[in-house]
Design a protein around this motif. Structure first.
Motif, PDB file in Angstrom:
ATOM      1  N   SER A   1      -3.493 -12.891  -4.414  1.00 10.91           N
ATOM      2  CA  SER A   1      -4.050 -12.950  -5.753  1.00 10.91           C
ATOM      3  C   SER A   1      -4.767 -11.664  -6.110  1.00 10.91           C
ATOM      4  N   ALA A   2      -5.462 -11.040  -5.158  1.00  9.30           N
ATOM      5  CA  ALA A   2      -6.158  -9.790  -5.444  1.00  9.30           C
ATOM      6  C   ALA A   2      -5.153  -8.707  -5.816  1.00  9.30           C
ATOM      7  N   LEU A   3      -4.034  -8.654  -5.078  1.00  6.30           N
ATOM      8  CA  LEU A   3      -3.012  -7.682  -5.429  1.00  6.30           C
ATOM      9  C   LEU A   3      -2.438  -8.006  -6.796  1.00  6.30           C
ATOM     10  N   SER A   4      -2.339  -9.310  -7.122  1.00  5.68           N
ATOM     11  CA  SER A   4      -1.858  -9.702  -8.435  1.00  5.68           C
ATOM     12  C   SER A   4      -2.753  -9.147  -9.526  1.00  5.68           C
TER      13      SER A   4
ATOM     14  N   THR B   1       5.092 -12.737 -24.035  1.00  2.00           N
ATOM     15  CA  THR B   1       3.804 -13.388 -24.273  1.00  2.00           C
ATOM     16  C   THR B   1       2.618 -12.485 -23.962  1.00  2.00           C
ATOM     17  N   GLY B   2       2.881 -11.260 -23.539  1.00  2.00           N
ATOM     18  CA  GLY B   2       1.799 -10.358 -23.163  1.00  2.00           C
ATOM     19  C   GLY B   2       1.403 -10.483 -21.709  1.00  2.00           C
ATOM     20  N   ARG B   3       2.170 -11.238 -20.939  1.00  3.20           N
ATOM     21  CA  ARG B   3       1.909 -11.360 -19.504  1.00  3.20           C
ATOM     22  C   ARG B   3       2.706 -10.295 -18.757  1.00  3.20           C
ATOM     23  N   PRO B   4       2.209  -9.831 -17.633  1.00  2.00           N
ATOM     24  CA  PRO B   4       2.899  -8.773 -16.895  1.00  2.00           C
ATOM     25  C   PRO B   4       4.006  -9.297 -15.987  1.00  2.00           C
ATOM     26  N   VAL B   5       5.022  -8.492 -15.828  1.00  2.00           N
ATOM     27  CA  VAL B   5       6.106  -8.732 -14.871  1.00  2.00           C
ATOM     28  C   VAL B   5       6.214  -7.482 -14.014  1.00  2.00           C
ATOM     29  N   VAL B   6       6.254  -7.639 -12.694  1.00  2.00           N
ATOM     30  CA  VAL B   6       6.174  -6.480 -11.807  1.00  2.00           C
ATOM     31  C   VAL B   6       7.459  -6.259 -11.025  1.00  2.00           C
ATOM     32  N   SER B   7       7.644  -5.018 -10.627  1.00  2.00           N
ATOM     33  CA  SER B   7       8.757  -4.649  -9.748  1.00  2.00           C
ATOM     34  C   SER B   7       8.375  -3.354  -9.036  1.00  2.00           C
ATOM     35  N   SER B   8       9.048  -3.082  -7.923  1.00  2.00           N
ATOM     36  CA  SER B   8       8.812  -1.822  -7.215  1.00  2.00           C
ATOM     37  C   SER B   8       9.981  -0.890  -7.456  1.00  2.00           C
ATOM     38  N   THR B   9       9.703   0.399  -7.380  1.00  2.00           N
ATOM     39  CA  THR B   9      10.746   1.392  -7.608  1.00  2.00           C
ATOM     40  C   THR B   9      10.525   2.567  -6.672  1.00  2.00           C
TER      41      THR B   9
ATOM     42  N   LYS C   1      17.151  -0.421   6.894  1.00  3.05           N
ATOM     43  CA  LYS C   1      17.886  -1.066   5.806  1.00  3.05           C
ATOM     44  C   LYS C   1      17.168  -2.306   5.286  1.00  3.05           C
ATOM     45  N   GLN C   2      16.330  -2.915   6.118  1.00  2.00           N
ATOM     46  CA  GLN C   2      15.699  -4.170   5.712  1.00  2.00           C
ATOM     47  C   GLN C   2      14.329  -4.001   5.082  1.00  2.00           C
ATOM     48  N   ILE C   3      13.651  -2.905   5.354  1.00  3.24           N
ATOM     49  CA  ILE C   3      12.245  -2.793   4.953  1.00  3.24           C
ATOM     50  C   ILE C   3      12.071  -2.749   3.443  1.00  3.24           C
ATOM     51  N   CYS C   4      12.789  -1.881   2.740  1.00  2.63           N
ATOM     52  CA  CYS C   4      12.587  -1.767   1.293  1.00  2.63           C
ATOM     53  C   CYS C   4      12.942  -3.046   0.538  1.00  2.63           C
ATOM     54  N   PRO C   5      14.029  -3.750   0.891  1.00  5.06           N
ATOM     55  CA  PRO C   5      14.263  -5.038   0.232  1.00  5.06           C
ATOM     56  C   PRO C   5      13.101  -6.018   0.411  1.00  5.06           C
ATOM     57  N   LEU C   6      12.463  -5.993   1.582  1.00  6.39           N
ATOM     58  CA  LEU C   6      11.308  -6.868   1.798  1.00  6.39           C
ATOM     59  C   LEU C   6      10.110  -6.416   0.969  1.00  6.39           C
ATOM     60  N   VAL C   7       9.934  -5.107   0.825  1.00  2.00           N
ATOM     61  CA  VAL C   7       8.874  -4.595  -0.035  1.00  2.00           C
ATOM     62  C   VAL C   7       9.109  -5.047  -1.475  1.00  2.00           C
ATOM     63  N   ASP C   8      10.352  -4.941  -1.931  1.00  4.59           N
ATOM     64  CA  ASP C   8      10.683  -5.378  -3.291  1.00  4.59           C
ATOM     65  C   ASP C   8      10.378  -6.864  -3.474  1.00  4.59           C
TER      66      ASP C   8
ATOM     67  N   THR D   1       8.197  -8.627  -1.840  1.00  3.18           N
ATOM     68  CA  THR D   1       6.749  -8.825  -1.841  1.00  3.18           C
ATOM     69  C   THR D   1       6.177  -8.589  -3.231  1.00  3.18           C
ATOM     70  N   VAL D   2       6.638  -7.535  -3.877  1.00  5.49           N
ATOM     71  CA  VAL D   2       6.116  -7.208  -5.209  1.00  5.49           C
ATOM     72  C   VAL D   2       6.582  -8.226  -6.247  1.00  5.49           C
TER      73      VAL D   2
END
Length: 474
Positions: A2-5, A144-152, A190-197, A199-200
């Motif tokens: 939640s804090a990261l949220s 609605t003004g709510r945020p949607v997140v993704s990693s890049t 090969k697996q780490i970045c998909p898991l990071v994505d 998580t976000v």
């Protein structure tokens, strides 16, 4: 999580609604950023524990025994550590998350075959070191003004993955472990970045709990949608919110707009919330439009111990013709706001000015109301504002009162004789009723199971400033 949220809510760097002055500004300081990082890294570490390395096999030529066929199976992650991490704001852009010197330990089973007939098996351990991860976090606003997140731009690399065989002729198979090391290193990367994505993006359900439209009561709600992209410096991030009260089901704009204001350079707390006079005045506009800024005052609302009673005998002391024309009757007062109250903030001082009418009635034996007079009332009150839980609350104290006669149905009289009477009515009846409602509070912008820790409130010019730390219970 939640804090990261909360952190990611404040990092909305994509397009939002048309930029206007906000009613509310939320500032994230470096202290808040670091708190979000701590819990975010813990969440990332848990996600990395779900890494699954598939079974794989191959063959290598090893001197002096020739071609060796091998297979690695049942590979399990035993431990993962993220000892060094950093999160930094990128002015005008967003946030960059980096993780360095991470490590993993894996365990599995091996099996080999060589010289066509010789087979062997055992277990192995892998020490993965020098794992680095770097990613950018992008936040966009939905309808609605709510945020949607993704990693890049996620990049992950493993400096080394060293396998150690156990059992059988392990001393021999360790001779070609460098080939296995490379294969494992590639499989992990090969697996780490998909898991990071994951998580976000897994934060999006949490972000949907942002109270973009917070219900206050049956009359009003507050909108906390984003009105512009955040202003990001190297040390702070300002999130601009609408911060406006509306009637439930009917969003009518008030005849005034938010004025620009700027926050002081304070950084002792994780988060600062600035609520402008616009937000408070929009509340007055909404409740006035709803028709609830009026009150019938009867004698049973006056404290029993008060010598003043709401009847024609008492008022006849001040205006004799009332007692003569309406002897022995109870009375009723109708207090009605003429306009929305005006609320102003000056350093260490919050005041509200209201104009109203007071209509006095004599209650006939059959219940009919006979009007006695109508007074014009101008009053000024001071507000003691405080934080209660996740709400902003307050308490009023009467400052000044000015009366004038609007209409008299009982002949002429000097309005000054009623000054003490009306002051008493406001102090012991009206203001306590208003304070009960104000003490219930009005919701602040919040997300998930957020708690404010030791909030401190200051009245500044044109806005109220709440400095607070935060924690999350889930």
């Amino acid at each position: 999580m939640s804090a990261l949220s909360l952190l990611l809510v404040l990092l909305a760097v994509a397009s939002t609604t048309l930029s206007v002055n906000p009613g509310v500004t939320v500032r994230l300081t470096d202290k808040g950023l670091q708190y979000g990082k701590q819990l975010g890294i813990a969440a990332m570490q848990e996600k990395l524990k779900s890494i699954q390395i598939p079974d794989f096999s191959g063959s290598e030529r090893v001197s002096p025994i020739g071609k060796v066929k091998y297979s690695l199976t049942n590979i399990q992650l035993v431990n993962v550590g993220l000892p060094r991490s950093a999160v930094a704001l990128v002015p005008g852009t967003g946030v960059r998350l980096t993780i360095g010197d991470a490590f993993m330990n894996l365990h599995g089973n091996w099996r080999v075959k060589y010289l066509r007939v010789i087979k062997d098996s055992g277990s192995f351990d892998v020490n993965v070191n020098g794992l680095t991860i770097s990613t950018s976090i992008v936040v966009k606003s939905d309808a609605t003004g709510r945020p949607v997140v993704s990693s890049t731009n996620c990049v992950a690399s493993v400096a080394s993955a060293k396998v150690k065989f156990h059992g059988g002729a392990s001393w021999l198979y360790n001779l070609f472990s460098k080939f296995i090391n490379k294969a494992l290193r590639n499989a992990l990367q090969k697996q780490i970045c998909p898991l990071v994505d994951k998580t976000v993006t897994g934060l999006n359900p949490k972000l949907q709990t942002l109270n973009v439209l917070a219900k206050v009561d049956k009359y009003a709600e507050i909108e906390y949608s984003m009105v512009s992209s955040p202003v990001i410096s190297q040390s702070t991030l300002d999130l601009n919110l609408k911060g406006q009260f509306y009637n439930i089901g009917k969003h009518q704009e008030p005849p005034f707009t938010p004025a620009a204001f700027s926050l002081p350079s304070q950084n002792n707390n994780m988060v600062y919330m600035a609520l402008s006079a616009f937000t408070a005045n929009s509340a007055g506009f909404v409740y006035n439009k709803a028709g609830v800024l009026s009150l019938y005052i009867t004698d049973d609302m006056v404290p029993k111990g008060s010598p003043f009673r709401l009847n024609t005998k008492t008022f006849g002391v001040f205006i004799p013709q009332i007692a003569k024309q309406y002897p022995g009757l109870m009375m009723k007062l109708l207090l009605r706001a003429e306009n929305s109250p005006t609320i102003t903030f000056q350093p260490k001082n919050a005041t509200a000015v209201a104009t109203a009418t007071v209509t006095a009635y004599a209650i006939q034996s059959n219940g009919t109301l006979s009007p006695l007079f109508i007074l014009n009332l101008e009053s000024s009150v001071s507000a003691d504002v405080y934080v209660r839980g996740l709400n902003i609350a307050g308490r009023l104290t009467l400052n000044q009162l000015k009366l004038s006669v609007g209409t008299s149905y009982v002949g002429q009289f000097q309005v000054g004789v009623l000054d003490s009477v009306l002051r008493m009515v406001l102090k012991v009846v009206v203001i306590p009723i208003v304070n009960v409602q104000l003490d219930k509070g009005y919701p602040l912008p919040a997300i998930g199971k957020m708690n404010l820790v030791n909030p401190q409130l200051q009245i500044m010019k044109d806005y109220m400033l709440i400095g607070t730390d935060v924690n999350f219970t889930g």
